[in-house]
Design an enzyme around this catalytic site. Structure first.
Site, PDB file in Angstrom:
ATOM      1  N   GLY A  38     -27.898  25.518  39.393  1.00 15.99           N
ATOM      2  CA  GLY A  38     -26.457  25.717  39.267  1.00 15.99           C
ATOM      3  C   GLY A  38     -25.905  24.784  38.207  1.00 15.99           C
ATOM      4  O   GLY A  38     -26.574  24.454  37.216  1.00 15.99           O
ATOM      5  N   ASN A  39     -24.685  24.325  38.426  1.00  9.69           N
ATOM      6  CA  ASN A  39     -24.022  23.500  37.411  1.00  9.69           C
ATOM      7  C   ASN A  39     -24.829  22.257  37.057  1.00  9.69           C
ATOM      8  O   ASN A  39     -25.052  21.954  35.884  1.00  9.69           O
ATOM      9  CB  ASN A  39     -22.644  23.073  37.922  1.00  9.69           C
ATOM     10  CG  ASN A  39     -21.701  24.252  38.010  1.00  9.69           C
ATOM     11  OD1 ASN A  39     -21.796  25.195  37.237  1.00  9.69           O
ATOM     12  ND2 ASN A  39     -20.795  24.217  38.965  1.00  9.69           N
ATOM     13  N   VAL A  40     -25.282  21.519  38.075  1.00  8.96           N
ATOM     14  CA  VAL A  40     -26.018  20.283  37.786  1.00  8.96           C
ATOM     15  C   VAL A  40     -27.452  20.591  37.365  1.00  8.96           C
ATOM     16  O   VAL A  40     -27.948  20.051  36.367  1.00  8.96           O
ATOM     17  CB  VAL A  40     -26.036  19.333  39.011  1.00  8.96           C
ATOM     18  CG1 VAL A  40     -26.772  18.048  38.658  1.00  8.96           C
ATOM     19  CG2 VAL A  40     -24.633  19.023  39.496  1.00  8.96           C
TER      20      VAL A  40
ATOM     21  N   GLY B 296     -32.866  24.534  42.336  1.00  8.55           N
ATOM     22  CA  GLY B 296     -31.427  24.795  42.197  1.00  8.55           C
ATOM     23  C   GLY B 296     -31.004  24.647  40.755  1.00  8.55           C
ATOM     24  O   GLY B 296     -31.112  23.561  40.171  1.00  8.55           O
TER      25      GLY B 296
ATOM     26  N   LYS C  75     -14.701  14.739  52.220  1.00  6.91           N
ATOM     27  CA  LYS C  75     -15.251  15.983  51.680  1.00  6.91           C
ATOM     28  C   LYS C  75     -14.560  17.140  52.368  1.00  6.91           C
ATOM     29  O   LYS C  75     -14.102  17.011  53.514  1.00  6.91           O
ATOM     30  CB  LYS C  75     -16.756  16.036  51.971  1.00  6.91           C
ATOM     31  CG  LYS C  75     -17.524  16.970  51.098  1.00  6.91           C
ATOM     32  CD  LYS C  75     -18.012  16.302  49.830  1.00  6.91           C
ATOM     33  CE  LYS C  75     -18.852  17.247  49.009  1.00  6.91           C
ATOM     34  NZ  LYS C  75     -19.402  16.626  47.824  1.00  6.91           N
TER      35      LYS C  75
HETATM   36  P1  NAD Z   1     -23.922  24.982  42.260  1.00  8.35           P
HETATM   37  O1  NAD Z   1     -23.236  25.783  43.305  1.00  8.35           O
HETATM   38  O2  NAD Z   1     -23.444  25.125  40.855  1.00  8.35           O
HETATM   39  O3  NAD Z   1     -25.502  25.294  42.266  1.00  8.35           O
HETATM   40  C1  NAD Z   1     -26.306  25.274  43.406  1.00  8.35           C
HETATM   41  C2  NAD Z   1     -27.484  26.196  43.097  1.00  8.35           C
HETATM   42  O4  NAD Z   1     -28.472  26.033  44.110  1.00  8.35           O
HETATM   43  C3  NAD Z   1     -27.111  27.672  43.085  1.00  8.35           C
HETATM   44  O5  NAD Z   1     -27.550  28.262  41.866  1.00  8.35           O
HETATM   45  C4  NAD Z   1     -27.836  28.256  44.296  1.00  8.35           C
HETATM   46  O6  NAD Z   1     -28.252  29.590  44.094  1.00  8.35           O
HETATM   47  C5  NAD Z   1     -29.021  27.308  44.381  1.00  8.35           C
HETATM   48  N1  NAD Z   1     -29.664  27.260  45.685  1.00  8.35           N
HETATM   49  C6  NAD Z   1     -29.121  27.173  46.908  1.00  8.35           C
HETATM   50  N2  NAD Z   1     -30.067  27.120  47.861  1.00  8.35           N
HETATM   51  C7  NAD Z   1     -31.262  27.149  47.207  1.00  8.35           C
HETATM   52  C8  NAD Z   1     -32.631  27.110  47.619  1.00  8.35           C
HETATM   53  N3  NAD Z   1     -32.964  27.030  48.911  1.00  8.35           N
HETATM   54  N4  NAD Z   1     -33.594  27.173  46.672  1.00  8.35           N
HETATM   55  C9  NAD Z   1     -33.277  27.256  45.364  1.00  8.35           C
HETATM   56  N5  NAD Z   1     -31.999  27.304  44.920  1.00  8.35           N
HETATM   57  C10 NAD Z   1     -31.017  27.252  45.822  1.00  8.35           C
HETATM   58  O7  NAD Z   1     -23.875  23.466  42.749  1.00  8.35           O
HETATM   59  P2  NAD Z   1     -23.962  22.136  41.862  1.00  8.35           P
HETATM   60  O8  NAD Z   1     -22.591  21.711  41.531  1.00  8.35           O
HETATM   61  O9  NAD Z   1     -24.975  22.320  40.777  1.00  8.35           O
HETATM   62  O10 NAD Z   1     -24.514  21.094  42.939  1.00  8.35           O
HETATM   63  C11 NAD Z   1     -25.892  21.050  43.302  1.00  8.35           C
HETATM   64  C12 NAD Z   1     -26.133  19.931  44.316  1.00  8.35           C
HETATM   65  O11 NAD Z   1     -25.750  18.665  43.751  1.00  8.35           O
HETATM   66  C13 NAD Z   1     -25.295  20.060  45.600  1.00  8.35           C
HETATM   67  O12 NAD Z   1     -26.007  19.548  46.693  1.00  8.35           O
HETATM   68  C14 NAD Z   1     -24.092  19.196  45.326  1.00  8.35           C
HETATM   69  O13 NAD Z   1     -23.453  18.746  46.498  1.00  8.35           O
HETATM   70  C15 NAD Z   1     -24.737  18.063  44.562  1.00  8.35           C
HETATM   71  N6  NAD Z   1     -23.815  17.327  43.704  1.00  8.35           N
HETATM   72  C16 NAD Z   1     -23.132  17.978  42.734  1.00  8.35           C
HETATM   73  C17 NAD Z   1     -22.284  17.262  41.905  1.00  8.35           C
HETATM   74  C18 NAD Z   1     -21.540  17.923  40.783  1.00  8.35           C
HETATM   75  O14 NAD Z   1     -21.079  17.222  39.865  1.00  8.35           O
HETATM   76  N7  NAD Z   1     -21.405  19.239  40.770  1.00  8.35           N
HETATM   77  C19 NAD Z   1     -22.126  15.879  42.084  1.00  8.35           C
HETATM   78  C20 NAD Z   1     -22.876  15.237  43.088  1.00  8.35           C
HETATM   79  C21 NAD Z   1     -23.713  15.973  43.892  1.00  8.35           C
END
Ligand code: NAD
Length: 351
Positions: free
Chosen positions: A177-179, A175, A76
């Site tokens: 975000g994307n996921v 959260g 990572k």
């Molecule tokens: P992202 O950056 O698109 O979204 C993260 C969101 O979480 C943001 O909108 C942020 O404002 C919000 N956030 C942060 N701290 C917070 C809190 N305390 N309370 C509420 N909201 C909060 O990230 P993502 O790609 O959606 O990933 C989300 C999680 O899933 C991460 O932990 C990431 O490591 C994990 N993950 C993502 C993927 C992927 O395909 N993107 C794959 C496996 C794991």
């Protein structure tokens, strides 16, 4: 700076004064193949916090990739962000150069704070990057992650509550975000009543208006009166204190490193809260990344492996009951078995 003791193969700390870029690349294991894992762009309190995050995330990728049946080890990277400052093209290219120097030991892709456009800029300087979405293959891994989490949640709900559908259940998503956003879309379509929170009010507003979700303050999301909690923000949210306050029966979300420490898994079990180990349920994204990186164009390859997430979880839940230990203990021991054998092997009777 105090570097925590670790058992990783490589830890790389780099700084480029010309572009102002600082990054950490952690390679935990290349036993099953090159270390694959996304790049996180986040604001850290200090470099030590970024190193600790990279080390923990890289180790999780080793287990995730071993269990997801893809030929990759775990690594990572994290880029130390500055508040309100997006990464520049120069910084992304410098970062790409650093990855290239590792000569294939580490392959990067999207994680928190990174987008497909960033990967394309990184790719100007390295071959060891995926999630580019060229020629219509792969790209943003989040929808695949969300699909795996959704399927895993259905399995967990069946195991915990004995119901086959999510229709009518209440799910709290932390959260958006994307996921988190993609997951809300799937859950809303399945008739789930959503309660959501994000630090970014625009994201909350979008999910409330698109999916009829109810919102709550970020610090209250884990205590909502719901059947399922889906942590989809950052890690470390499951602590002794937060677990004591959960009213949900299932925890199933995408965030990496949800457990603040391994013992929290036992607390969850003692409270009869079914925890879907994060590196098992959130493997959909890295499966998509692997498919693209390996140059495949075979949707059935992805579908088969994402389908395997639910069956693997089902096996883990049953084993945890039989062995009277936490789901985390079962998942970790399964991953370690696979690592010891030095290859990805299918579970008996499970994809
Ligand atoms: P992202 O950056 O698109 O979204 C993260 C969101 O979480 C943001 O909108 C942020 O404002 C919000 N956030 C942060 N701290 C917070 C809190 N305390 N309370 C509420 N909201 C909060 O990230 P993502 O790609 O959606 O990933 C989300 C999680 O899933 C991460 O932990 C990431 O490591 C994990 N993950 C993502 C993927 C992927 O395909 N993107 C794959 C496996 C794991």
């Amino acid at each position: 700076m105090q570097i925590p003791s670790h058992n990783h193969e490589q830890l790389v700390l780099r700084q480029d004064s010309a572009s102002g870029l600082s990054a950490v690349i952690a390679i935990h294991s290349t036993r099953l193949g090159p270390a694959a894992g996304g790049c996180r762009h986040w604001v850290y309190e200090n470099t030590e916090a970024a190193v600790c995050d990279a080390l923990r995330l890289a180790e999780g990728m080793t287990y995730k990739n071993a269990l997801a049946d893809i030929p990759f080890g775990g690594g990572k990277s994290v880029i130390l962000g500055r508040p309100e400052q997006p990464l520049t093209q120069q910084q992304l290219e410098v970062f790409g150069g650093w990855i290239e120097e590792l000569n294939g030991a580490y392959i990067t892709a999207e994680d928190v704070g990174m987008r497909v456009a960033d990967m394309r800029l990184i790719a100007r300087k390295t071959r060891f990057v995926s999630g580019l979405g060229l020629a219509g293959v792969g790209g943003d891994p989040s929808p695949s992650t969300a699909l795996g989490v959704y399927n895993g949640m259905v399995t967990a709900v069946r195991s915990k509550f004995g119901v086959a559908q999510l229709d009518g259940l209440r799910v709290a998503v932390q959260g958006l975000g994307n996921v988190g956003f993609s997951l809300c879309e799937l859950l809303a379509r399945a008739g789930v009543k959503l309660v959501v929170a994000d630090l970014n009010p625009d994201r909350v507003a979008a999910v409330v208006s698109r999916f009829g979700a109810q919102s709550c303050a970020s610090e209250e999301i884990l205590q909502q009166d719901v059947e399922v909690i889906a942590p989809c923000a950052l890690g470390g949210v499951l602590t002794a204190e937060s677990v004591a306050q959960l009213s949900a029966g299932v925890v199933a979300g995408s965030a990496n490193n949800q457990l603040a420490s391994p013992e929290v898994a036992d607390l969850l079990r003692r409270r009869s809260i079914l925890y879907a180990p994060d590196y098992v349920i959130n493997a959909g994204g890295v499966i998509s990344i692997a498919h693209e990186y390996l140059g495949k164009n075979d949707p059935s390859w992805v579908a088969e492996r994402i389908g395997g997430i639910a069956s693997r979880l089902s096996w883990i839940f049953t084993e945890s009951e039989n062995a009277q230990c936490s789901t985390e203990t079962v998942a970790r021991s399964l991953a370690n078995d696979r690592l010891a054998q030095g290859k990805c092997v299918a579970l008996r009777g499970v994809a």
